[in-house]
Design a protein around this motif. Structure first.
Motif, PDB file in Angstrom:
ATOM      1  N   LEU A 150       0.850  -1.191   0.000  1.00 42.29           N
ATOM      2  CA  LEU A 150       0.000   0.000   0.000  1.00 42.29           C
ATOM      3  C   LEU A 150       0.883   1.237   0.000  1.00 42.29           C
ATOM      4  O   LEU A 150       1.801   1.349   0.818  1.00 42.29           O
ATOM      5  N   LEU A 151       0.574   2.172  -0.882  1.00 47.46           N
ATOM      6  CA  LEU A 151       1.233   3.476  -0.895  1.00 47.46           C
ATOM      7  C   LEU A 151       0.251   4.516  -0.367  1.00 47.46           C
ATOM      8  O   LEU A 151      -0.864   4.634  -0.875  1.00 47.46           O
ATOM      9  N   VAL A 152       0.661   5.283   0.649  1.00 47.76           N
ATOM     10  CA  VAL A 152      -0.182   6.327   1.224  1.00 47.76           C
ATOM     11  C   VAL A 152       0.421   7.680   0.886  1.00 47.76           C
ATOM     12  O   VAL A 152       1.609   7.925   1.109  1.00 47.76           O
ATOM     13  N   VAL A 153      -0.414   8.580   0.373  1.00 47.69           N
ATOM     14  CA  VAL A 153       0.030   9.894  -0.087  1.00 47.69           C
ATOM     15  C   VAL A 153      -0.591  10.979   0.798  1.00 47.69           C
ATOM     16  O   VAL A 153      -1.816  11.151   0.801  1.00 47.69           O
ATOM     17  N   PRO A 154       0.217  11.718   1.556  1.00 52.46           N
ATOM     18  CA  PRO A 154      -0.312  12.795   2.394  1.00 52.46           C
ATOM     19  C   PRO A 154      -0.538  14.069   1.587  1.00 52.46           C
ATOM     20  O   PRO A 154      -0.164  14.165   0.414  1.00 52.46           O
ATOM     21  N   GLY A 190     -12.507   0.701  -5.512  1.00 54.61           N
ATOM     22  CA  GLY A 190     -11.614  -0.375  -5.917  1.00 54.61           C
ATOM     23  C   GLY A 190     -10.439  -0.478  -4.965  1.00 54.61           C
ATOM     24  O   GLY A 190     -10.608  -0.596  -3.750  1.00 54.61           O
ATOM     25  N   GLU A 191      -9.239  -0.399  -5.503  1.00 51.49           N
ATOM     26  CA  GLU A 191      -8.025  -0.521  -4.697  1.00 51.49           C
ATOM     27  C   GLU A 191      -7.513   0.832  -4.209  1.00 51.49           C
ATOM     28  O   GLU A 191      -6.398   0.925  -3.694  1.00 51.49           O
ATOM     29  N   ILE A 192      -8.317   1.889  -4.365  1.00 49.36           N
ATOM     30  CA  ILE A 192      -7.908   3.236  -3.957  1.00 49.36           C
ATOM     31  C   ILE A 192      -8.824   3.725  -2.852  1.00 49.36           C
ATOM     32  O   ILE A 192     -10.050   3.659  -2.964  1.00 49.36           O
ATOM     33  N   VAL A 193      -8.219   4.226  -1.773  1.00 50.59           N
ATOM     34  CA  VAL A 193      -8.976   4.806  -0.661  1.00 50.59           C
ATOM     35  C   VAL A 193      -8.534   6.248  -0.485  1.00 50.59           C
ATOM     36  O   VAL A 193      -7.335   6.523  -0.344  1.00 50.59           O
ATOM     37  N   THR A 194      -9.480   7.176  -0.504  1.00 53.71           N
ATOM     38  CA  THR A 194      -9.173   8.574  -0.218  1.00 53.71           C
ATOM     39  C   THR A 194      -9.824   8.949   1.107  1.00 53.71           C
ATOM     40  O   THR A 194     -10.885   8.441   1.455  1.00 53.71           O
ATOM     41  N   SER A 195      -9.177   9.830   1.851  1.00 53.98           N
ATOM     42  CA  SER A 195      -9.713  10.238   3.151  1.00 53.98           C
ATOM     43  C   SER A 195      -9.782  11.756   3.223  1.00 53.98           C
ATOM     44  O   SER A 195      -9.146  12.463   2.450  1.00 53.98           O
ATOM     45  N   GLY A 196     -10.577  12.251   4.171  1.00 55.51           N
ATOM     46  CA  GLY A 196     -10.921  13.662   4.241  1.00 55.51           C
ATOM     47  C   GLY A 196      -9.844  14.540   4.842  1.00 55.51           C
ATOM     48  O   GLY A 196      -8.658  14.371   4.565  1.00 55.51           O
ATOM     49  N   GLY A 214      -5.587  16.592   1.331  1.00 57.24           N
ATOM     50  CA  GLY A 214      -5.322  17.070  -0.016  1.00 57.24           C
ATOM     51  C   GLY A 214      -4.424  16.178  -0.830  1.00 57.24           C
ATOM     52  O   GLY A 214      -4.156  16.477  -2.009  1.00 57.24           O
ATOM     53  N   GLY A 215      -3.978  15.067  -0.273  1.00 59.04           N
ATOM     54  CA  GLY A 215      -3.209  14.112  -1.056  1.00 59.04           C
ATOM     55  C   GLY A 215      -4.001  13.561  -2.225  1.00 59.04           C
ATOM     56  O   GLY A 215      -3.433  13.131  -3.234  1.00 59.04           O
ATOM     57  N   SER A 216      -5.344  13.619  -2.117  1.00 60.01           N
ATOM     58  CA  SER A 216      -6.175  13.149  -3.223  1.00 60.01           C
ATOM     59  C   SER A 216      -6.011  14.037  -4.456  1.00 60.01           C
ATOM     60  O   SER A 216      -6.240  13.582  -5.590  1.00 60.01           O
ATOM     61  N   LEU A 217      -5.616  15.289  -4.271  1.00 65.40           N
ATOM     62  CA  LEU A 217      -5.331  16.153  -5.421  1.00 65.40           C
ATOM     63  C   LEU A 217      -4.149  15.612  -6.216  1.00 65.40           C
ATOM     64  O   LEU A 217      -4.126  15.679  -7.444  1.00 65.40           O
ATOM     65  N   ALA A 277      -3.632   4.914  -1.211  1.00 67.69           N
ATOM     66  CA  ALA A 277      -4.524   5.691  -0.349  1.00 67.69           C
ATOM     67  C   ALA A 277      -3.988   7.110  -0.242  1.00 67.69           C
ATOM     68  O   ALA A 277      -2.802   7.364  -0.474  1.00 67.69           O
ATOM     69  N   SER A 278      -4.885   8.020   0.106  1.00 66.64           N
ATOM     70  CA  SER A 278      -4.465   9.409   0.295  1.00 66.64           C
ATOM     71  C   SER A 278      -5.070   9.965   1.562  1.00 66.64           C
ATOM     72  O   SER A 278      -6.092   9.470   2.061  1.00 66.64           O
TER      73      SER A 278
END
Length: 327
Positions: A71-75, A158-164, A113-116, A109-110
Motif C-alpha cells: 500500500l502506498l499512502v500519499v499525504p 476499488g483498490e484506492i482509498v481517499t480520506s478527508g 489534499g493528497g487526493s489532489l 490511499a491518500s
C-alpha cells in the motif's frame, strides 16, 4: 501489510508521522494480545529517492528509497490558496509517476489534499473520491472526471482509498487496521488513541469561509449582495434586476462560475450564520432561524440537518463556545 508512506518537500508532517505512529500502536497492541504472531504492519517512510525532504513548516525528514510495498499512502501538501495547488502539483512530477506505477500494481490511499495528487496523476478518473472539505470544490472543478464526495471522511473505489481533512489519517489508520487485522484490534487502537471508530461526516465541520475556491468577481458580488440581505425572502427576479440581467442569464453565469445556484449559496450562507449564532449566543433555535431568514423553524431545522448532519440543538451541544476562564 507493507505500508509505504510517501513523504516529499512541502507535505504535511503530522499526516506522515501520525499514520505511522497509529500503525505502530496497532503493532504493539497486537503483539501484547498474541506475542508469537508477527505484527500486522511494516511501515516505511519513502521518497522518490533516499535522502532528506523538507516537510511543511521546515522540518527535515530522512526518507528511504522506494522498496516493495502493498500500500502506498500519499499525504497532503501545504496549501495557502487555490493558486498554490497548481504550483505545488507542477513540482511533483516524480511523485505522480510513482503514484501511477503503484496504482497499476498495488493499493493506493491518500490523506486530506493528497487526493489532489492522485487526481493529477490521473488515477482517480471515473472514480469516486473525497478530500478535505475546504478543497472539495476546487478539486471538482480541476478534475471533472472525478466524482468528488465532499462530505465523506473515507471513500473506497476499488483498490484506492481517499480520506478527508487533516486528521483523517486516524480514520484511514483504523480502516487499514480493520482490513488487515480485524475490527477488534481497530476498536482497541481507537480507544487507546482517542479516535472515534464510528463512521462520521465532514459536513458537521464545514466552514465555507475557509473553503479554497476561485474568487470570481461576479460570484463574489452576488454572494455579498445576498449576505447583506440574508433575512429577506429570496426572489430570483429581484436578484437579477440588481445586476441588470435576466433571470436566465444570471443563473447561467453564476452556475458557470460556481457550479451552483444563487439559492444554494444563500442557504449555505444562512447555515454558516446559524452555526455561528448557535456557537456564540444563547438564542433559541426559533430566534436563530429568524435571524437567518426563516419563519418556519421546521424548514430551517431540516435544511440545517441536511447541511451539517446534526440538528441545531445537537450542533450547539457539540460546538458551544467554552468559557476558558474556568480552566
Amino acid at each position: 501489510m507493507r505500508v509505504a508512506i510517501l513523504a516529499y518537500d512541502g507535505c504535511m508532517g503530522a499526516e506522515v508521522l501520525g499514520l505511522s505512529d497509529i500503525l505502530l500502536v496497532a503493532n504493539r497492541i497486537s503483539m501484547m494480545r498474541t506475542p508469537d504472531a508477527p505484527p500486522p504492519f511494516s511501515v516505511t517512510i519513502i521518497g522518490t529517492r533516499a535522502g532528506q525532504v523538507r516537510l511543511a513548516g521546515g522540518t527535515q525528514l530522512l526518507v528511504a528509497a522506494p522498496s516493495p510495498f502493498d500500500l502506498l499512502v500519499v499525504p497532503a501538501f501545504d496549501i495557502n490558496s487555490a493558486d498554490d495547488i497548481a504550483s505545488a502539483l507542477a513540482d511533483l512530477d516524480e511523485e505522480k509517476a510513482l503514484i501511477r506505477r503503484a496504482a497499476g500494481q498495488r493499493k493506493v490511499a491518500s490523506i486530506c489534499g493528497g487526493s489532489l495528487l492522485l487526481a493529477d496523476a490521473g488515477i482517480l478518473d471515473g472514480r469516486q473520491a473525497t478530500t478535505a472539505w475546504a478543497f472539495a470544490g476546487e478539486m471538482a472543478r480541476r478534475y471533472p472526471k472525478v466524482e468528488v464526495i465532499p462530505d465523506a471522511v473515507l471513500v473506497r473505489a476499488g483498490e484506492i482509498v481517499t480520506s478527508g481533512a487533516f486528521t483523517a489519517y486516524g480514520d484511514l489508520a483504523l480502516q487499514l487496521i480493520r482490513d488487515c487485522a480485524g475490527t477488534s484490534l481497530a476498536r482497541a487502537v481507537g480507544r487507546f488513541s482517542l479516535i472515534d471508530h464510528r463512521p462520521r461526516s465532514q459536513a458537521t465541520y464545514l466552514d465555507r469561509r475557509l473553503s479554497h475556491r476561485r474568487r470570481e468577481s461576479f460570484a463574489r458580488a452576488v454572494s455579498a449582495w445576498l449576505e447583506q440581505r440574508i433575512t429577506e425572502r429570496y426572489r430570483l427576479e429581484t436578484l437579477a434586476e440588481a445586476f441588470n440581467l435576466s433571470s436566465r442569464t444570471l443563473l447561467r453565469k453564476f452556475r458557470a462560475e460556481t457550479g451552483r445556484s444563487p439559492l444554494e449559496l444563500l442557504q449555505d450562507l444562512r447555515v454558516e450564520k446559524a452555526k455561528l449564532l448557535l456557537e456564540t449566543t444563547t438564542l433559541g433555535v426559533a430566534q436563530v432561524a429568524s435571524e437567518v431568514g426563516y419563519l418556519d423553524v421546521a424548514t430551517f431545522s431540516r435544511l440545517f440537518a441536511r447541511r451539517t448532519q446534526l440538528t441545531p440543538a445537537a450542533f450547539r451541544k457539540r460546538f458551544k463556545a467554552i468559557d476558558v476562564s474556568v480552566f
